[in-house]
Enzyme design. Structure first.
Site, mmCIF file in Angstrom:
data_model
loop_
_atom_site.group_PDB
_atom_site.id
_atom_site.type_symbol
_atom_site.label_atom_id
_atom_site.label_comp_id
_atom_site.label_asym_id
_atom_site.label_seq_id
_atom_site.Cartn_x
_atom_site.Cartn_y
_atom_site.Cartn_z
ATOM 1 N N ASP A 59 0.847 -1.188 0.000
ATOM 2 C CA ASP A 59 0.000 0.000 0.000
ATOM 3 C C ASP A 59 0.888 1.247 0.000
ATOM 4 O OD1 ASP A 59 -2.539 1.136 -0.023
ATOM 5 O OD2 ASP A 59 -2.693 1.227 2.149
ATOM 6 N N GLU A 64 2.961 5.267 -3.830
ATOM 7 C CA GLU A 64 2.956 6.248 -4.917
ATOM 8 C C GLU A 64 4.265 7.065 -5.003
ATOM 9 O OE1 GLU A 64 -0.753 4.711 -4.059
ATOM 10 O OE2 GLU A 64 0.362 5.967 -2.679
ATOM 11 N N ASP A 89 -9.113 3.431 -2.677
ATOM 12 C CA ASP A 89 -10.069 3.817 -1.628
ATOM 13 C C ASP A 89 -11.336 4.421 -2.223
ATOM 14 O OD1 ASP A 89 -8.055 2.989 -0.007
ATOM 15 O OD2 ASP A 89 -7.501 4.981 0.721
#
Length: 871
Positions: free
Chosen positions: A480, A483, A620
Site C-alpha cells: 500500500d 505512490e 479507496d
C-alpha cells in the site's frame, strides 16, 4: 464538482467584435487546448488580457470537472519545427536522421534543444518505435531493465524481420522539411499516427508531440483516474499523469498510477495504440482534432501499435511492457479484509462466521492493525500477539485458506527497530537534496523510504520478508501507499520537539479520539530548499505546470520531494512514477524465492509493466451507487493497462454501505478478476454474512464464480500469454459492434461470459446489450437471447439476489462443482460446458474452447491444455 458548458462560440464572437479596437492575439495564434502558460494575474479581465497581446479562453471543458488552468495565457499556436538534413535508411527498414531546430516557440517554456537524433525502428511486424534524443547531451530515459520485456531488453522478436502469413505490417513516411512522421497499415492504408502539421517541441523541461485523429475514433487509456466513462471525452481537457495518493472519489483527478498510452478504436472496429515510454510528469490531451502529449522532461520514446484488432493491440502493447503475471489459482477465490479489525480474535470470528453462513472464503487479509505501532514486519503484542497470529494462519492453511498481510514503503525512524537499523547501515534510503535520508511522515510517524532502484536493496528486502515469513507463513504480500504517499510536503523536514508526546500511537478503534492532529496529518516541520542550482530550481518549479489534481498542484505535494535523489543518480523529478514498478519487481522476486511458488503481490500504485509482477485495485473508493457504476470502468482500465488481475473494494471502502448496495456489488464484483471486500476504519462492518439478503446474493454469485474457476483460470492464462484483458469491455471481443464501443455498464470476462449488473438503487430489472450471436443464461440455460448482427438490447429480470450472467454460444468452457475453497473446488471433477450457437447456423453450428489446467502454484511447469471443439 463544478461543470460548465463549452464557451468557444461566445469567446469567438467577442474576439471578432473587438479585434479592430485592441491588439488582440489572432485566432491562429491561440490554441485553447494548450499549453496554457499564465499571461495574467489574479483578477485579470478579458480586455486586460487581450491588451497584453495574450490569448483568452475560460477553462471550461465539456462534460468535465473544472480544471484550474490559466484563462489568460501566452500565444501558443505558432509552428514549432525541426528539419532533417538527411534521412538514412538501414538494411532492416529502419531510418535515422539528425534534426536541426528551425522554428522555436514559447521561450517562457525554456530553451530549445537545437539538435536532435531521430530514429524509427520496426519492433516485429506490427509495431514501430520513434525515438527523439538530444544529439549532444544524454538525458533521462526510463530504465528498461525494470520491465519483464525482451523487446525493451533488446532480445525480443527480430526488430526488422520479415512478416509472413496474415500478419499486419506497418508503413511509415518521414518528411524532412519540416520533420514529421506518418504511420499507416499496409493492408488498408489506415492512418495510425500523423504528426504532419503538428508542433514538435523539444525543450529541456517541455516536450510536445501530437498526432491527428480521425473524426470517429474513440479513445481509451491515459490513466489512472476515475471517470464517468471508460472512453476519453475528446474535449481538450488535460489528463495529468503523476502518481499520488488520491482515490476514486475525486472524478478525473490523477490517481495512484500512470499509464501513458492510448488505444484508439475506429467505427469499423479496427484499432491502434500509441505508447509514450516516459516516467516524467505529463498531460495527455485528447481533442476533436488531435491527441497531444506534453511532458516535463526526458526523451520522446514512442511506440505505435498497428492492431488491427483491439486484442492485437493489447498483444503488441504487452509485448513491449511485459505480459501480465500468471496468478496462483487460489487468488481467484473470495478475499475478505477490513481496516479496523480490533484483534486477532475478531478476525477469527470473521473466518468462522463465513463458514457458518455457507459462504466461501479463500483468503483473510489484515490491514495495518496487526502491526506494532504500524511498523512493517511487526505485530501488536496486545491485540495481535504473534503466537495467536501463528495459530490463526495455521488454522487457515489447514482449511485450505490463505493469509495476506500489508506492508507500507515507509520505514519508521526508530533506532533499535531492525528494519530501520539495517537499512540505515547499508545506506538504502532515498536521499534528500542535502544527501541525507529523506524524512517523511506516514502511518508509523517519521519515516525514510527504501530506494528500490538501488540493486542491493533487493537483498535487504528479501531478508526482511524471509524473516517475517519464518515467523508467520503468509501466502502473498499487499503493498500500500507506494505512490509514494507522504503526509507531509517539503524538500527538507525535521521532527518537531513535541512530536513524541503529542502524536497518537494507536488507531481510533482502540483510542478515544485523535485530537486536533491525527496520525494522517503531518507532524514534521518542513520547508522548501534554498540555494538551489539552476537544474534543481527547474525541478522545483518547472516552466510547464501539468494539471496535477486538476489544479496545477506542485509535483512535490504530499509525495517525496522532486529534489530527492536515488543511488543511481536519478532524481525523483524523473523517477517518481517508477517507484511501484521497482518495488513490485523486487518484491515478486523475493516472494518467489522465499516460498518457491508463484508469487502474488497486490500493489496500490502502478506504472507501465507493473502487471508483469503484481495485481492492482482501484483503491479507496466510496460505498455509493455512483462508485459501484464507476468501478466497472476502473477495473476495465486496469486490464487495458496490461494488469490482468484487477478489482475494486467490493461494497465500498469509505462510508457505510447498505444491504442493497452490497448485494448488488458482490453480484458484480464476483466477476472482477480480483474479488475482495474491504472497508475503512471508520466504516461499519460489511462482511457478506451480516445481512440475509447480502449473504444470499453472495452465495449465488460466488457459487457461479467458483463453478467457473476452470474458465477464469484459463482466461488468466490467456492473459499471461497474449496480454488479452481478463475482464474486458464488450468491444474488445466484438469490435465491429458499434453499439458496444461506449458501453461502460456491462463487461465480459474472457470471450465467453457477459455480465450485466444492476447499477440503480431499487431496480429489479436491467437493460443489457447483447453483441451478435446466441447467449445462454448461466442461471437457466433455457433462457436464451438471440442477438441480431448489429446486437440486441434486452430488458432482463434481476431480483436482488442475482444479476444476469450469460454464456456465449459457440464456446466451450471448463466448470467445476463449487465448494468453499479453490483447493476443494479444484480437487473435484472438471466438466466442460458446451454452448452451441443458435438454430439455423448450419455448418457453422459448432463450439470451441481451451481449458488450461496445472497445479495452480508452481513457477515453471509444463502446460496442460484441453482443446475442445464439436458440433
Amino acid at each position: 464538482m463544478m461543470y460548465r458548458s463549452h464557451p468557444m462560440a461566445t469567446g469567438l464572437l467577442v474576439m471578432l467584435a473587438t479585434s479592430f479596437l485592441i491588439p488582440v492575439a489572432a485566432d491562429q495564434e491561440c490554441d485553447w487546448t494548450g499549453p496554457r502558460v499564465d499571461c495574467g494575474y489574479v483578477g485579470i479581465t478579458e480586455g486586460e488580457c487581450r491588451n497584453k497581446g495574450c490569448c483568452w479562453n475560460p477553462a471550461d471543458f465539456q462534460d468535465f470537472p473544472y480544471v484550474d488552468v490559466p484563462w489568460c495565457f501566452t500565444q501558443n499556436a505558432h509552428p514549432a519545427e525541426y528539419e532533417a538534413a538527411k534521412i538514412q535508411e538501414d538494411n532492416g527498414g529502419g531510418s535515422y536522421a539528425e534534426l536541426a531546430l528551425v522554428k522555436s516557440v514559447q521561450p517562457e517554456l525554456g530553451p530549445d534543444v537545437t539538435k536532435l537524433s531521430a530514429s524509427v525502428r520496426r519492433v516485429g511486424c506490427d509495431t514501430l518505435r520513434l525515438t527523439l534524443r538530444d544529439a549532444d547531451e544524454a538525458r533521462w530515459e526510463v530504465p528498461t531493465h525494470l520491465f519483464k520485456s525482451d523487446i525493451l531488453a533488446g532480445s525480443g522478436p527480430s526488430m526488422n524481420g520479415a512478416c509472413g502469413g496474415s500478419a499486419t505490417t506497418l508503413e511509415y513516411n518521414l518528411l524532412p522539411h519540416p520533420f514529421s512522421l506518418t504511420v499507416t497499415r499496409s493492408g488498408d492504408g489506415a492512418p495510425l499516427f500523423n504528426s504532419t502539421g503538428q508542433r514538435l517541441v523539444f525543450k529541456d523541461q517541455y516536450l510536445e508531440l501530437s498526432t491527428g485523429l480521425s473524426p470517429g475514433a474513440t479513445l481509451f487509456g491515459a490513466g489512472e483516474r476515475v471517470s464517468r466513462s471508460l472512453h476519453l471525452a475528446r474535449n481538450g481537457a488535460p489528463r495529468p499523469l503523476w502518481n499520488r495518493d488520491i482515490g476514486p472519489a475525486l472524478e478525473e483527478q490523477n490517481s495512484y498510477g500512470s499509464h501513458p498510452w492510448v488505444l484508439g478504436l475506429e467505427p469499423d472496429g479496427t484499432a491502434w495504440g500509441i505508447l509514450l515510454l516516459s516516467s516524467n510528469a505529463m498531460d495527455i490531451i485528447p481533442s476533436e482534432e488531435k491527441l497531444s502529449w506534453r511532458v516535463t522532461g526526458g526523451i520522446i520514446d514512442m511506440f505505435v501499435f498497428g492492431g488491427p484488432t483491439p486484442l492485437a493491440v493489447m498483444e503488441q502493447f504487452t509485448a513491449v511492457i511485459g505480459r501480465p503475471a500468471l496468478v496462483p489459482y487460489w487468488t481467484l477465490g473470495w478475499h475478505q479484509c477490513k481496516y479496523g479489525y480490533a484483534s486477532v480474535w475478531e478476525v477469527r470470528e470473521v473466518v468462522a462466521n463465513y463458514s457458518a453462513a455457507g459462504l466461501p472464503l479463500e483468503a483473510q487479509w489484515i490491514d495495518i492493525d496487526q502491526m506494532d505501532h504500524w511498523m512493517d514486519f511487526t505485530f501488536d503484542p496486545v491485540d495481535f500477539p504473534v503466537e495467536e497470529m501463528q495459530a490463526l494462519v495455521e488454522d487457515l492453511h489447514a482449511n485450505g485458506q490463505k493469509f495476506v498481510p500489508i506492508l507500507d514503503p515507509g520505514i519508521k525512524v526508530e533506532p533499535g527497530y531492525h528494519a530501520y537499523d539495517e537499512a540505515l547501515k547499508r545506506d538504502l534510503f532515498v536521499r534528500n537534496v542535502e544527501g541525507d535520508p529523506y524524512l517523511g511522515w506516514v502511518w508509523p510517524g517519521p519515516c525514510h523510504f527504501l530506494d528500490y532502484l538501488l540493486p542491493r536493496t533487493a537483498a535487504y528486502w528479501e531478508e526482511e520478508l524471509a524473516a517475517h515469513h519464518n515467523i508467520l507463513p503468509w501466502d502473498g504480500i499487499w503493498i500500500d501507499m507506494n505512490e509514494i504517499s507522504n503526509f507531509c510536503t517539503g524538500d527538507l523536514c525535521r521532527l518537531k520537539p513535541e512530536t513524541e508526546s503529542e502524536v497518537p500511537t494507536l488507531p481510533s478503534s482502540r483510542q478515544e479520539g485523535l485530537g486536533k492532529d491525527p496520525q494522517w496529518v503531518c507532524h514534521l516541520e518542513c520547508w522548501e530548499a534554498q540555494g538551489l542550482n539552476s537544474t534543481q530550481a527547474g525541478w522545483a518549479h518547472p516552466p510547464y505546470d501539468i494539471a496535477n489534481g486538476l489544479a496545477r498542484s506542485p509535483l512535490g505535494y504530499k509525495v517525496m520531494s522532486v529534489l530527492n535523489s536515488h543511488h543511481d543518480g536519478s532524481s525523483e523529478y524523473d523517477a517518481h512514477q517508477l517507484y511501484s514498478l521497482a518495488q513490485t519487481r523486487v518484491t515478486a522476486a523475493a516472494v518467489e524465492s522465499i516460498r518457491r511458488k508463484r508469487p502474488f503481490i497486490l500493489s496500490r500504485s502502478s506504472y507501465l509493466g507493473v502487471g508483469a509482477y503484481a495485481a492492482h485495485w482501484t483503491g479507496d473508493n466510496v460505498a455509493t451507487w455512483d462508485q459501484l457504476a464507476k468501478s466497472i470502468a476502473g477495473v476495465l482500465n486496469i486490464g487495458l493497462f496490461g494488469i490482468a488481475m484487477g478489482g475494486a473494494d467490493i461494497c465500498g471502502f469509505q462510508g457505510n454501505t447498505t444491504s442493497e448496495l452490497c448485494a448488488r456489488w458482490v453480484s458484480l464484483g464476483a466477476f472482477y478478476p480480483f474479488a475482495r471486500s474491504h472497508s475503512d476504519l471508520h466504516s461499519t462492518r460489511q462482511e457478506l454474512y451480516l445481512w440475509p439478503e447480502v449473504a444470499e446474493a453472495g452465495r449465488q454469485a460466488l457459487s457461479q464464480r467458483y463453478r467457473l474457476l476452470p474458465y477464469l483460470y484459463s482466461t488468466m492464462r490467456a492473459a499471461h500469454d497474449t496480454g488479452a484483458p481478463a475482464m474486458r469491455p464488450l468491444w474488445m471481443t466484438f469490435p465491429e459492434d458499434v453499439a458496444g464501443h461506449r458501453n461502460d455498464r456491462q463487461f465480459m470476462f474472457g470471450d465467453a461470459l457477459l455480465v450485466t449488473p444492476v447499477l440503480t438503487q431499487g431496480a429489479r430489472s436491467v437493460e443489457g446489450h447483447f453483441p451478435p450471436g446466441t447467449w445462454y443464461s448461466l442461471w437457466n440455460a433455457s433462457d436464451v437471447v438471440h442477438a441480431r448482427a448489429n446486437g440486441t438490447d434486452v430488458t432482463l429480470d434481476a431480483p436482488l439476489e442475482r444479476i444476469p450472467y450469460h454464456v456465449r454460444g459457440g464456446r466451450i468452457i471448463g466448470t467445476a462443482e463449487p465448494r468453499r475453497t479453490t483447493r476443494d473446488t479444484k480437487a473435484g471433477a472438471l466438466t466442460l460446458l458446451v454452448a452451441l450457437p443458435g438454430e439455423g447456423s448450419g455448418a457453422e453450428r459448432s463450439a470451441h474452447g481451451v481449458v488450461y489446467n496445472d497445479d495452480g502454484e508452481s513457477v515453471v511447469q509444463a502446460s496442460r491444455e484441453c482443446m475442445g471443439g464439436g458440433r
